[in-house]
Design an enzyme around this catalytic site. Structure first.
Site, PDB file in Angstrom:
ATOM      1  N   GLY A  46       0.835  -1.197   0.000  1.00 55.55           N
ATOM      2  CA  GLY A  46       0.000   0.000   0.000  1.00 55.55           C
ATOM      3  C   GLY A  46       0.865   1.240   0.000  1.00 55.55           C
ATOM      4  N   GLN A  51       2.911   9.962   1.388  1.00 63.34           N
ATOM      5  CA  GLN A  51       4.246   9.352   1.416  1.00 63.34           C
ATOM      6  C   GLN A  51       5.131   9.796   0.256  1.00 63.34           C
ATOM      7  OE1 GLN A  51       2.531   5.232   2.141  1.00 63.34           O
ATOM      8  NE2 GLN A  51       4.519   5.059   3.138  1.00 63.34           N
ATOM      9  N   CYS A  93       6.342  -0.368   7.168  1.00 63.26           N
ATOM     10  CA  CYS A  93       5.941   0.830   6.422  1.00 63.26           C
ATOM     11  C   CYS A  93       7.099   1.270   5.537  1.00 63.26           C
ATOM     12  CB  CYS A  93       5.572   1.943   7.402  1.00 63.26           C
ATOM     13  SG  CYS A  93       5.127   3.489   6.592  1.00 63.26           S
ATOM     14  N   LEU A  94       6.807   1.603   4.277  1.00 63.98           N
ATOM     15  CA  LEU A  94       7.858   2.037   3.355  1.00 63.98           C
ATOM     16  C   LEU A  94       8.533   3.328   3.831  1.00 63.98           C
ATOM     17  CD1 LEU A  94       6.098   1.341  -0.084  1.00 63.98           C
ATOM     18  CD2 LEU A  94       7.975   0.041   0.925  1.00 63.98           C
ATOM     19  N   HIS A 135      -4.006   1.412   7.674  1.00 64.68           N
ATOM     20  CA  HIS A 135      -2.642   1.966   7.669  1.00 64.68           C
ATOM     21  C   HIS A 135      -2.565   3.174   6.713  1.00 64.68           C
ATOM     22  CE1 HIS A 135       1.884   1.263   7.783  1.00 64.68           C
ATOM     23  NE2 HIS A 135       1.757   2.067   6.753  1.00 64.68           N
ATOM     24  N   GLU A 136      -3.142   3.017   5.508  1.00 64.64           N
ATOM     25  CA  GLU A 136      -3.066   4.098   4.512  1.00 64.64           C
ATOM     26  C   GLU A 136      -3.928   5.286   4.919  1.00 64.64           C
ATOM     27  OE1 GLU A 136      -0.606   3.661   2.725  1.00 64.64           O
ATOM     28  OE2 GLU A 136      -0.484   1.503   2.994  1.00 64.64           O
ATOM     29  N   HIS A 139      -2.029   7.330   7.253  1.00 65.80           N
ATOM     30  CA  HIS A 139      -1.061   8.185   6.544  1.00 65.80           C
ATOM     31  C   HIS A 139      -1.740   9.465   6.073  1.00 65.80           C
ATOM     32  CE1 HIS A 139       2.767   6.168   6.264  1.00 65.80           C
ATOM     33  NE2 HIS A 139       2.262   5.067   5.758  1.00 65.80           N
TER      34      HIS A 139
END
Ligand SMILES: [Zn+2]
Length: 181
Positions: A46, A51, A93-94, A135-136, A139
């Site tokens: 995702g 991000q 997480c990226l 999670h997204e 963000h």
């Protein structure tokens, strides 16, 4: 499509709240395409627009590695409209390289969003898909996974990340110094 740079904490832009998309147009569709390419390149499941430094409420999700029946999701203005249960699972997480933490999330959710054609979609999600959606959306609200942990735990992770960043910089300078010798 273009590959975009994924911001890494402590980049302040990760803490910005994204603005709702008013009009679904080519600019948004292009952004979603770029995000999908960037997510695949980073081997993530995702990616939220915050991000890559774009404060628009859009996210891409692909959990087909775990559930091949679910294709790539391009979600505009995603929101949780119903939630149920609680489940804890490891998350990464990226934007937080090397961090893996047990995070509690809703077990099942119903989400509403607009697709790239501007249609409103409502879908029920559980398992990995429910987790990634939450999670997204976090963000897009300027929250990172450690914001779901205790202040103590959060402090430890932040210190570890800052130290890791410092080490990489020192390594690099060391290397450059040696190269110059
Ligand atoms: Zn993330």
């Amino acid at each position: 499509m273009a590959l975009r740079k994924i911001l890494v904490w402590p980049d302040k832009r990760l803490e910005e709240k994204a603005r709702p998309v008013v009009r679904v147009d080519d600019r948004i569709r292009k952004l979603l395409d770029d995000m999908a390419e960037t997510m695949y390149a980073g081997e993530g499941v995702g990616l939220a627009a915050t991000q890559i430094g774009e404060p628009a409420r859009v996210a891409v999700i692909d959990v087909s590695g775990a559930d091949e029946k679910v294709p790539l999701i391009r979600a505009i203005n995603p929101e949780i409209v119903e939630s149920e249960g609680r489940v804890t699972h490891e998350e990464g997480c990226l934007s937080l390289p090397e961090v893996r933490e047990e995070i509690a999330r809703f077990e099942k959710i119903k989400v509403r969003y607009k697709d790239p054609e501007g249609n409103t979609v409502e879908t029920a999600a559980h398992g990995l898909l429910a987790r990634v959606f939450q999670h997204e959306i976090d963000h897009l609200d300027g929250k990172l996974l450690f914001d779901r942990l205790s202040a103590l735990k959060r402090g430890l992770i932040k210190r570890k990340l800052k130290k890791a960043k410092l080490n990489t910089r020192e390594d690099r300078e060391d290397h450059e110094l040696r190269a110059a010798e």
